[in-house]
Design an enzyme around this catalytic site. Structure first.
Site, PDB file in Angstrom:
ATOM      1  N   PHE A 138       0.857  -1.189   0.000  1.00 48.64           N
ATOM      2  CA  PHE A 138       0.000   0.000   0.000  1.00 48.64           C
ATOM      3  C   PHE A 138       0.886   1.229   0.000  1.00 48.64           C
ATOM      4  CE2 PHE A 138      -2.654   3.371   1.689  1.00 48.64           C
ATOM      5  CZ  PHE A 138      -3.820   3.189   0.944  1.00 48.64           C
ATOM      6  N   ASP A 223       9.208   2.866   1.725  1.00 48.56           N
ATOM      7  CA  ASP A 223       8.004   3.557   2.176  1.00 48.56           C
ATOM      8  C   ASP A 223       7.868   3.286   3.665  1.00 48.56           C
ATOM      9  OD1 ASP A 223       5.454   4.229   2.958  1.00 48.56           O
ATOM     10  OD2 ASP A 223       4.492   3.532   1.133  1.00 48.56           O
ATOM     11  N   LYS A 252       2.246  10.168   8.343  1.00 47.32           N
ATOM     12  CA  LYS A 252       1.557   9.674   9.543  1.00 47.32           C
ATOM     13  C   LYS A 252       2.148  10.273  10.830  1.00 47.32           C
ATOM     14  CE  LYS A 252      -0.428   5.420   7.654  1.00 47.32           C
ATOM     15  NZ  LYS A 252      -1.853   5.519   7.862  1.00 47.32           N
TER      16      LYS A 252
HETATM   17  C1  LIG Z   1       2.832   2.339   3.865  1.00 52.47           C
HETATM   18  C2  LIG Z   1       1.913   3.459   3.488  1.00 52.47           C
HETATM   19  N1  LIG Z   1       2.212   4.236   2.449  1.00 52.47           N
HETATM   20  C3  LIG Z   1       1.428   5.260   2.077  1.00 52.47           C
HETATM   21  C4  LIG Z   1       0.262   5.533   2.745  1.00 52.47           C
HETATM   22  C5  LIG Z   1      -0.613   6.685   2.302  1.00 52.47           C
HETATM   23  O1  LIG Z   1      -0.527   7.725   3.214  1.00 52.47           O
HETATM   24  P1  LIG Z   1      -1.651   8.877   3.210  1.00 52.47           P
HETATM   25  O2  LIG Z   1      -2.941   8.227   3.564  1.00 52.47           O
HETATM   26  O3  LIG Z   1      -1.171   9.876   4.226  1.00 52.47           O
HETATM   27  O4  LIG Z   1      -1.686   9.441   1.831  1.00 52.47           O
HETATM   28  C6  LIG Z   1      -0.101   4.734   3.831  1.00 52.47           C
HETATM   29  C7  LIG Z   1      -1.383   4.973   4.545  1.00 52.47           C
HETATM   30  O5  LIG Z   1      -1.956   4.103   5.157  1.00 52.47           O
HETATM   31  C8  LIG Z   1       0.740   3.674   4.214  1.00 52.47           C
HETATM   32  O6  LIG Z   1       0.438   2.879   5.246  1.00 52.47           O
END
Ligand SMILES: Cc1ncc(COP(=O)(O)O)c(C=O)c1O
Length: 404
Positions: A138, A223, A252
């Site tokens: 994700f 990420d 986050k």
């Molecule tokens: C690993 C990871 N990358 C990217 C995101 C996306 O972040 P945002 O919701 O702040 O755009 C998330 C959100 O859950 C995530 O867990």
């Protein structure tokens, strides 16, 4: 139309892409939340790994208040002191030398992927555009990041999707070895898949990705939007492995509830973002950076980070003990304070029901898909709140067993 805030009003006035709980929290303090009826909850959800210092931490409230009286926003036509301070904090504490600030995790990843494509074109071959990503990952909801995550349930209906993205099995180095080529510009990976169910990368997998990326002049992007800012007991999860990425993304818990994301990288790579090649009106604004800077100072503290490990052990041992009696979970994975409890086959599909029962009992939890209960509490949650929240969760586990 009802005028008081309710789930019914939500259905009237909010675009229906979410299905929130019927209860509406109205205030929070530390690891506690209260709803409109003043019912109290222990918060093990942590705003999906955002509220790393709990709700309304007094020092964050103070930082927000102080900055709110000085300067809120300028745009990228002017720099500002809080953004420079935060960039210095992040670069001093990591492999990175420069930071780009965004407003969310998806935007931080979008910047990382765009930078990787640009870097490959600047230094190698205009056709070096392939992005390798992993199944079940994700990376956000913009069209590029949702396509990079690749999960059909999130991509369906939004075609045509951006091209030249390849998905390979997570933790399967042989498939990357087979597939990667000089046309690959980036490999993007979560060191621990969060939304995918709290699945950690094997050290040899990440080490192998590092070697393959170097061999093929591809950039390795970690990420760390869910795993960063102390979540695993180190500032970033890459520091648990002997692997240094080329680009790291954070969001986050970086803002602890204030919307901010960051892409961190080296000067040599960052140079491919020339003036005007990428940007954001709000990214790095003084209000959010002042709060994130204070959050960084509070989290990047050996006492807080070692406290994460202590709390992890407490969750692990108590969850295992309860599970021995109740027998609901097949696996309990604790990666610092990112916790995934996988339901036994017999209970597959019941994670949302367990979440609902837990809420009725007075503890907020998360799911990661239909089979995994996920917890991402505050990094400084007091032990007594852990015990109390787990007692509520145990009652919910027993109720689930009775109900089905
Ligand atoms: C690993 C990871 N990358 C990217 C995101 C996306 O972040 P945002 O919701 O702040 O755009 C998330 C959100 O859950 C995530 O867990």
């Amino acid at each position: 139309m009802e005028c008081t805030a309710s789930r019914r009003l939500f259905n009237e006035v909010i675009v229906p892409n979410y299905s929130p709980s019927p209860i509406i929290p109205v205030r929070g303090a530390g690891s506690h939340l209260w709803d409109q009826e003043d019912k109290e909850y222990i918060d093990f959800a942590g705003g999906i790994a955002v509220n790393a210092l709990g709700h309304c931490h007094p020092e964050l409230v103070q930082a927000l208040h102080k900055q709110s009286q000085k300067l809120w926003h300028l745009s990228n036509a002017w720099t500002n002191e809080p953004a420079l301070k935060l960039a210095e904090q992040l670069t001093k504490a990591t492999f990175a030398q420069q930071a780009y600030f965004s407003n969310s995790g998806a935007e931080a990843n979008e910047a990382a992927l765009k930078l990787a494509r640009k870097y490959a074109k600047d230094h190698f071959d205009p056709e070096k555009t392939e992005i390798i990503a992993f199944d079940n990952s994700f990376h956000g909801r913009t069209l590029l990041t949702v396509s990079t995550g690749g999960q059909p349930k999130y991509c369906k209906g939004f075609e045509p999707l951006p091209g030249d993205i390849t998905h390979l099995p997570y933790n399967d180095l042989a498939s990357v070895e087979y597939h990667i080529s000089n046309k690959t510009c980036a490999v993007i990976v979560e060191p621990i898949q969060g939304e995918g169910g709290v699945i950690p990368a094997e050290p040899l997998f990440l080490e192998g990705l590092r070697t393959l990326c170097t061999q093929h002049n591809a950039l390795l992007i970690f990420d760390e939007i869910q795993t960063g800012m102390g979540r695993t007991g180190n500032l970033f999860a890459y520091q648990n492995y002997e692997v240094i990425p080329d680009i790291l993304t954070s969001a986050k818990a970086l803002g602890c509830g204030i919307p901010i994301g960051a892409m961190l990288t080296t000067k040599a790579i960052a140079e491919s973002f020339t003036i005007g090649s990428h940007g954001s009106t709000y990214g790095g604004n003084p209000l959010v950076c002042a709060v994130a800077s204070k959050a960084f100072e509070l989290i990047n503290d050996p006492v807080v980070l070692s406290g994460v490990k202590q709390r992890q052990r407490m969750f692990q041992s108590k969850l295992e003990l309860f599970n021995q009696k109740i027998g609901l979970f097949s696996h309990i994975r604790t990666e610092g304070l990112l916790i995934g409890c996988e339901l036994q086959k017999k209970w597959h599909g019941k994670a949302p029901a367990l979440k609902q029962l837990a809420e009725q009992e007075g503890v907020m939890v998360l799911t990661a898909g239909p089979n995994i209960l996920r917890l991402a509490p505050s990094l400084i949650i007091p032990p007594k709140d852990i015990s109390q929240g787990l007692e509520h969760l145990t009652t919910a586990m027993l109720a689930l067993k009775m109900d089905f």
